[in-house]
Write a protein that holds these residues in place. Structure first.
Motif, short mmCIF file in Angstrom:
data_model
loop_
_atom_site.label_atom_id
_atom_site.label_comp_id
_atom_site.label_asym_id
_atom_site.label_seq_id
_atom_site.Cartn_x
_atom_site.Cartn_y
_atom_site.Cartn_z
N MET A 31 10.41 -4.55 -8.30
CA MET A 31 10.26 -3.45 -7.35
C MET A 31 9.18 -2.47 -7.80
SD MET A 31 12.88 -0.38 -6.38
CE MET A 31 12.43 0.38 -7.96
N VAL A 32 9.21 -2.12 -9.10
CA VAL A 32 8.20 -1.19 -9.63
C VAL A 32 6.81 -1.78 -9.45
CG1 VAL A 32 7.33 -0.11 -11.74
CG2 VAL A 32 9.79 -0.14 -11.28
N GLY A 33 6.67 -3.08 -9.71
CA GLY A 33 5.38 -3.73 -9.52
C GLY A 33 4.95 -3.73 -8.06
N ASN A 34 5.89 -3.98 -7.16
CA ASN A 34 5.58 -3.98 -5.72
C ASN A 34 5.05 -2.63 -5.25
OD1 ASN A 34 6.41 -6.61 -5.53
ND2 ASN A 34 8.13 -6.22 -4.17
N LEU A 35 5.59 -1.56 -5.81
CA LEU A 35 5.20 -0.22 -5.37
C LEU A 35 3.76 0.12 -5.73
CD1 LEU A 35 8.47 1.79 -6.16
CD2 LEU A 35 7.68 0.90 -3.95
N LYS A 36 3.14 -0.68 -6.59
CA LYS A 36 1.73 -0.47 -6.92
C LYS A 36 0.83 -0.71 -5.70
CE LYS A 36 1.87 -1.37 -11.88
NZ LYS A 36 1.25 -0.08 -12.27
N ILE A 37 1.38 -1.34 -4.68
CA ILE A 37 0.59 -1.58 -3.48
C ILE A 37 0.18 -0.27 -2.81
CG2 ILE A 37 2.44 -1.67 -1.74
CD1 ILE A 37 1.03 -4.25 -0.70
N GLY A 46 -4.81 -5.96 -9.74
CA GLY A 46 -4.90 -5.87 -11.19
C GLY A 46 -3.57 -6.13 -11.85
N TYR A 47 -2.50 -5.62 -11.24
CA TYR A 47 -1.15 -5.86 -11.75
C TYR A 47 -0.80 -7.35 -11.68
CZ TYR A 47 3.92 -6.34 -11.32
OH TYR A 47 5.23 -6.76 -11.43
N ALA A 48 -1.15 -7.97 -10.55
CA ALA A 48 -0.87 -9.40 -10.39
C ALA A 48 -1.63 -10.22 -11.43
CB ALA A 48 -1.26 -9.84 -8.98
N HIS A 49 -2.86 -9.81 -11.74
CA HIS A 49 -3.65 -10.52 -12.75
C HIS A 49 -3.03 -10.32 -14.14
CE1 HIS A 49 -7.08 -12.21 -14.83
NE2 HIS A 49 -7.17 -11.12 -15.57
N TRP A 50 -2.55 -9.11 -14.41
CA TRP A 50 -1.93 -8.83 -15.70
C TRP A 50 -0.70 -9.71 -15.93
CZ3 TRP A 50 3.06 -6.97 -16.56
CH2 TRP A 50 3.36 -6.70 -17.90
N LEU A 51 0.06 -9.99 -14.89
CA LEU A 51 1.23 -10.86 -15.03
C LEU A 51 0.85 -12.22 -15.59
CD1 LEU A 51 3.17 -10.18 -11.69
CD2 LEU A 51 3.78 -9.39 -13.98
N ARG A 52 -0.36 -12.66 -15.30
CA ARG A 52 -0.81 -13.97 -15.77
C ARG A 52 -1.43 -13.92 -17.17
NH1 ARG A 52 -0.18 -13.80 -10.68
NH2 ARG A 52 0.17 -15.67 -9.43
N THR A 53 -1.83 -12.74 -17.60
CA THR A 53 -2.46 -12.62 -18.91
C THR A 53 -1.56 -11.94 -19.95
OG1 THR A 53 -3.47 -10.48 -18.28
CG2 THR A 53 -4.77 -12.49 -17.88
N PRO A 144 -3.55 -11.15 -3.90
CA PRO A 144 -2.15 -10.85 -3.52
C PRO A 144 -2.03 -9.67 -2.55
CG PRO A 144 -2.59 -10.18 -5.79
CD PRO A 144 -3.75 -11.02 -5.35
N TYR A 145 -2.89 -8.67 -2.67
CA TYR A 145 -2.82 -7.52 -1.77
C TYR A 145 -3.02 -7.98 -0.32
CZ TYR A 145 -3.73 -2.82 0.10
OH TYR A 145 -3.68 -1.65 0.83
N LYS A 146 -4.05 -8.75 -0.10
CA LYS A 146 -4.33 -9.27 1.26
C LYS A 146 -3.18 -10.15 1.74
CE LYS A 146 -7.18 -12.56 3.74
NZ LYS A 146 -5.97 -13.34 4.10
N ASN A 147 -2.65 -10.98 0.88
CA ASN A 147 -1.57 -11.88 1.28
C ASN A 147 -0.32 -11.12 1.69
OD1 ASN A 147 -3.20 -14.11 0.69
ND2 ASN A 147 -2.48 -14.22 -1.42
#
Length: 222
Positions: A31-37, A46-53, A144-147
């Motif tokens: 939820m906290v991550g989602n609110l970055k939108i 950037g948050y979505a990319h960080w999850l992968r790195t 992810p933002y666009k999606n």
């Protein structure tokens, strides 16, 4: 020892409590991550990319994310199997209808089973929609933002998501309380605090998750 724990009713309830708390921790973080939108595409992507790195350079690209995914899948499967087996065990223990009508349970309690089914189906949909893009007609990997905007620009995307979030809220409300009782945390003096905490967690998570599709529908996020 492990087999004995799994076969016992107490063991299954304990497994449900522990896996439920694991999933609750994930929901709070998600939820906290989602609110970055609300901070724009740069912040969210950037948050979505960080999850992968995350975990680099000790771990390779996406390794930490896959560890989390495997752990969550294990928690969901163990939680679901335990719930189903406990339900079947309860039915077998009382095949006849009650002579005296039992006290009416709370709405959250009475909807735990179908709520769990809704959430299980939603998890599959959510992965196919925003992770693999299988059911997302305009999915773009790495955006992810666009999606997310695309998904919540459709009526069915909003309906599916909001219904699932409401079911999740009820599940958390009752599940947190049940987990506390199973793990021996609850007692006469703590009951009010635990119930308040359960209601607060359920409300915060529900509002936090629902705020994203509502923001897209109202144009606050676009």
């Amino acid at each position: 020892m492990t087999r004995t724990l799994w076969d016992s009713t107490v063991g299954k309830k304990t497994i449900m409590a522990v896996t439920g708390l694991i999933m609750l921790g994930y929901l709070v973080a998600h939820m906290v991550g989602n609110l970055k939108i609300f901070f724009g595409p740069g912040e969210f992507d950037g948050y979505a990319h960080w999850l992968r790195t995350m975990g680099e350079p000790i771990l390779h690209y996406e390794w930490a994310l896959w560890i989390v995914r495997v752990g969550l899948v294990a928690a969901v499967v163990l939680h679901g199997i335990s719930a189903y087996q406990l339900s079947r065990r309860d039915i077998r223990a009382r095949p006849a209808k009650y002579v005296h009508k039992r006290r009416r349970a709370s709405y959250a309690t009475r909807t735990m089973r179908w709520g769990g089914i809704i959430l299980a189906l939603f998890i599959v949909w959510h992965i196919l929609d925003l992770t693999t893009g299988t059911v997302h007609t305009s999915f773009e990997a790495g955006h992810p933002y666009k999606n997310v905007i695309d998904t919540f620009s459709t009526w069915y995307g909003n309906v599916i998501y909001i219904v699932a979030v409401l079911a999740m809220g009820l599940h958390v409300q009752h599940g947190f309380w049940s987990a506390a009782q199973t793990l021996g945390v609850g007692n006469a003096t703590r009951d009010r605090v635990l119930k308040t905490l359960a209601n607060t967690l359920a409300a915060v998570l529900t509002l936090g998750f629902v705020s994203v599709p509502v923001a897209v529908m109202t144009g606050v996020v676009s």
